[in-house]
Design an enzyme around this catalytic site. Structure first.
Site, PDB file in Angstrom:
ATOM      1  N   LEU A  11       0.818  -1.222   0.000  1.00 36.85           N
ATOM      2  CA  LEU A  11       0.000   0.000   0.000  1.00 36.85           C
ATOM      3  C   LEU A  11       0.853   1.275   0.000  1.00 36.85           C
ATOM      4  CD1 LEU A  11      -2.975  -0.915   2.397  1.00 36.85           C
ATOM      5  CD2 LEU A  11      -3.002  -0.797  -0.102  1.00 36.85           C
ATOM      6  N   HIS A  46       5.001 -15.314  -3.415  1.00 44.55           N
ATOM      7  CA  HIS A  46       5.087 -15.313  -4.884  1.00 44.55           C
ATOM      8  C   HIS A  46       6.024 -16.360  -5.484  1.00 44.55           C
ATOM      9  CE1 HIS A  46       8.347 -12.763  -3.524  1.00 44.55           C
ATOM     10  NE2 HIS A  46       7.642 -11.645  -3.493  1.00 44.55           N
ATOM     11  N   ASP A  75       0.478  -9.451  -5.214  1.00 43.88           N
ATOM     12  CA  ASP A  75       1.743  -8.725  -5.015  1.00 43.88           C
ATOM     13  C   ASP A  75       1.636  -7.332  -5.647  1.00 43.88           C
ATOM     14  OD1 ASP A  75       4.312  -7.968  -4.351  1.00 43.88           O
ATOM     15  OD2 ASP A  75       5.301  -9.276  -5.801  1.00 43.88           O
ATOM     16  N   GLY A 104       8.323  -4.687  -9.818  1.00 46.05           N
ATOM     17  CA  GLY A 104       6.956  -4.875  -9.340  1.00 46.05           C
ATOM     18  C   GLY A 104       5.917  -4.283 -10.271  1.00 46.05           C
TER      19      GLY A 104
END
Ligand code: NCD
Ligand code: ZN
Length: 442
Positions: free
Chosen positions: A67, A236, A309, A328
């Site tokens: 976040l 992951h 993720d 990412g």
């Protein structure tokens, strides 16, 4: 406070935890489920949601979300990240501690929990750091962090590199019955690497990450979990070797669970040639053989759950050379559509198994009493239109960031309403919400 009664009418209710699949009604009183029955008089309700021809499932749960708040709010903040979650059909997320500052003290967890009450649109469960500052040296105050609200520990983004520290962490987490989520990547093997090792990396002239950087850490952690009785959750997972180890460990009764992302299930390193930095993440996209192995492991239940993720990054952090680009991709607003279109649609998973991997299975890893539709439980519910065709448009994201490799993908199946604790936090125009008792509903 007046309790609003909401009826979700005539939906196809699928609740894998309770083996439920039938057209029925759900009556919600305040924030909990009061009744699930094929015959409920609409006059019992103040608000009626027509779910005919729609799928009604327990609210989706994502236990791996970044976040970015506090400290990196140019990428995302509590409000935008949780709106992105709601838009993607998620009613609960676990947020990772690699913020600025790192979520590594009980005070910081308490502050976050206080802020979430005001700013978050969905339930957020904090994951606290395993080591101070994610530096891998000193284990944090697990007891204090749990008391403050942490549901798991992780140094995600970084690996707990030293076996002695991971050993201590697993022992201490075991005493609290909480899992440690490991970002499995041996730095001595992966250092300086940009994407997966192989032809694509060679073609692009960048250093490749060997698949063993993941599996050597998984193997080590399994040994430590066996020794301590602690619960290691593999973050992951991306490699065939990795899932082979998890499969064996589960057969041996070792407390290990694993998660996988839609992108690792759908893409290979070839896709970096097309999407560039938007296909760059850690662990990197692997080979077709890895993709097939992780798909099989998910279908077999060896991999427990699907996570996004969700890793937002600003345009200026991505629109640079591949080697310099941040790792990412965002995922909250595409995950369900990708899973429905490509895993359920291509018969890798049944619809029930896909929903299970996004509801009660992640809930059970974190020990949350969520992820199922039953009388007395929190009314966290997602309504899905399985036939809705749509095109991924990053400009339509609620997230502050746009870093997705799936831009332009045509998908079938989309959430149309997200309810958290009896309250509709997001819905689209295709769903009819009728207020029948306007005195009570303002
Ligand atoms: C994540 C991030 O940006 O925080 N990046 C990534 O490539 N996955 C960290 C992580 O999940 O490892
Ligand atoms: Zn990670």
């Amino acid at each position: 406070m007046v309790k609003i009664k909401t009826l979700i009418k005539d939906g196809m209710v699928v609740d894998p935890a309770n083996n439920l699949r039938k057209t029925t009604n759900i009556l919600i009183n305040g924030n909990t489920v009061e009744k699930i029955h094929p015959k409920i008089n609409p006059r019992e309700a103040d608000v009626v949601i027509n779910a005919e021809d729609k799928l009604v499932v327990p609210g989706l749960i994502d236990l791996h979300v970044h976040l970015r708040d506090p400290g990196q709010t140019h990428k995302e903040d509590l409000a935008t990240g949780t709106m992105a979650a709601a838009h993607g059909g998620f009613t609960s997320v676990a947020c990772m501690p690699n913020t600025t500052p790192v979520l590594d003290t009980p005070e910081r967890v308490k502050t976050l929990v206080q802020r979430l009450k005001k700013e978050a649109h969905v339930n957020v469960f904090p994951v606290a750091a395993v080591t101070k500052g994610l530096e891998g040296e000193v284990v944090t105050d697990f007891e204090g962090l749990k008391a403050a609200g942490a549901v798991a520990f992780s140094d995600d983004g970084k690996v707990v590199q030293r076996a002695s520290i991971m050993h201590e962490a697993l022992k201490r987490a075991e005493a609290l019955s909480l899992p440690i989520c490991q970002h499995a990547e041996d730095a001595s093997l992966s250092c300086g690497t940009v994407i997966n090792e192989g032809e694509v990396a060679e073609k692009l002239g960048v250093k490749g990450d060997p698949d063993i950087s993941e599996s050597v850490i998984i193997a080590r952690d399994i040994v430590l979990a066996a020794r301590t009785g602690g619960h290691v959750h593999v973050g992951h997972i991306s490699t065939e070797r990795g899932v082979t180890l998890v499969r064996r460990a589960k057969q041996m009764g070792i407390k290990v669970t694993a998660e996988v992302t839609p992108h690792h299930l759908l893409l290979t390193d070839e896709y970096v040639l097309k999407a560039g930095p938007n296909a760059k993440m850690r662990p990197p996209l692997r080979t077709q053989q890895d993709v097939e192995a992780i798909r099989q492991a998910l279908a077999d239940g060896i991999i427990d759950c699907i996570v996004t993720d969700h890793a937002p990054h600003a345009a200026e952090e991505k629109n640079v050379d591949l080697a310099d680009a941040a790792n990412g991709i965002v995922g909250l607003e595409t995950a369900l559509g990708l899973v429905l279109t490509h895993l359920v649609g291509e018969k890798v998973l049944s619809l029930e198994d896909a929903i299970a991997a996004m509801t009660y299975k992640p809930a059970s890893i974190l020990g949350l009493d969520k992820g199922m539709l039953a009388v007395g439980k929190d009314a966290d519910i997602t309504i899905i239109d399985l036939n809705k065709k749509w095109t991924v448009d990053p400009e339509a994201f609620f997230s502050k960031s746009r870093n997705t490799p799936f831009s332009g993908w045509q998908l079938t199946g989309k959430p149309v309403l997200t309810m958290v604790g009896g309250k509709v936090v997001w819905s689209d125009e295709s769903i009819n919400i009728e207020v029948v008792n306007s005195d009570k509903v303002s």
